[in-house]
Write a protein that holds these residues in place. Structure first.
Motif, short mmCIF file in Angstrom:
data_model
loop_
_atom_site.label_atom_id
_atom_site.label_comp_id
_atom_site.label_asym_id
_atom_site.label_seq_id
_atom_site.Cartn_x
_atom_site.Cartn_y
_atom_site.Cartn_z
N LYS A 109 0.85 -1.18 0.00
CA LYS A 109 0.00 0.00 0.00
C LYS A 109 0.90 1.24 0.00
N GLN B 17 2.71 -2.07 4.39
CA GLN B 17 1.73 -3.16 4.47
C GLN B 17 1.39 -3.63 3.07
N SER C 45 -2.70 -6.63 4.60
CA SER C 45 -2.33 -5.94 5.85
C SER C 45 -1.21 -6.63 6.61
N ASN D 243 -10.76 4.63 19.20
CA ASN D 243 -11.81 4.35 18.22
C ASN D 243 -11.86 5.45 17.14
N TYR E 21 -8.82 5.09 14.71
CA TYR E 21 -8.87 3.95 13.78
C TYR E 21 -10.11 3.98 12.87
N ALA E 22 -10.93 5.01 13.00
CA ALA E 22 -12.13 5.11 12.17
C ALA E 22 -11.74 5.27 10.70
N LYS E 23 -12.45 4.56 9.84
CA LYS E 23 -12.17 4.61 8.41
C LYS E 23 -13.13 5.53 7.67
N THR E 24 -14.21 5.94 8.34
CA THR E 24 -15.18 6.85 7.73
C THR E 24 -15.51 7.97 8.72
N GLU E 25 -16.10 9.02 8.21
CA GLU E 25 -16.47 10.15 9.07
C GLU E 25 -17.54 9.72 10.06
N GLU F 276 -17.98 6.70 11.39
CA GLU F 276 -17.31 5.94 12.47
C GLU F 276 -16.58 6.88 13.41
N PHE F 277 -15.95 7.91 12.85
CA PHE F 277 -15.22 8.88 13.66
C PHE F 277 -16.17 9.59 14.62
#
Length: 147
Positions: free
Chosen positions: A44, A68, A72, A136, A139-143, A145-146
């Motif tokens: 990546k 990675q 991963s 949390n 490590y959020a991948k989207t807004e 989740e954030f």
């Protein structure tokens, strides 16, 4: 190992303002191995650098660059042994901000290590809930989740 890359840098010893041609001291060494170079092509587009201070007779700092792959898995890319280094060193900041260095967006972006942010956060905020929310969010991948 055939195909390995190693670069050793020695610095001259100065005595009374003059260079002593018969002596040199260790400055740094960089090395990598063919499997690391080959694997890096399939990683990546994110590179992380971490280090550890070496204690004992020789001291210094061992740095490792990792990436990675698509699954991963962590791949070691390169290693360097230096006399001393700090993530707060002005030389690192200057190198990252140099217009011709290739370390500016859109080619490269700088981020903070969540483990180190967490350690500093924990010094001021003792509650486990606050630390969990920070991890949390990091490590959020989207807004969503954030939030």
């Amino acid at each position: 190992m055939p195909g390995s890359v190693a670069v050793l840098k020695m610095s001259p010893v100065r005595l009374g303002g003059q260079i002593n041609e018969k002596q040199a001291y260790f400055h740094h060494i960089f090395w990598t191995f063919p499997p690391c170079i080959e694997a890096f092509q399939h990683c990546k587009p994110l590179v992380s650098v971490d280090g550890t201070h070496l204690y004992g007779k020789y001291g210094g700092t061992l740095l490792i660059t990792i990436a990675q792959d698509g699954n991963s898995n962590i791949i070691p890319v390169a290693f360097v042994l230096v006399e001393i280094i700090s993530d707060r060193h002005n030389g690192i900041k200057a190198a990252l901000q140099a217009p011709d260095g290739g370390w500016l967006p859109p080619n490269a972006y700088m981020a903070f290590c969540i483990r180190h942010v967490m350690a500093n956060f924990a010094l001021s905020f003792k509650g486990k809930d606050a630390r969990r929310f920070l991890v949390n969010a990091a490590y959020a991948k989207t807004e969503v989740e954030f939030d």
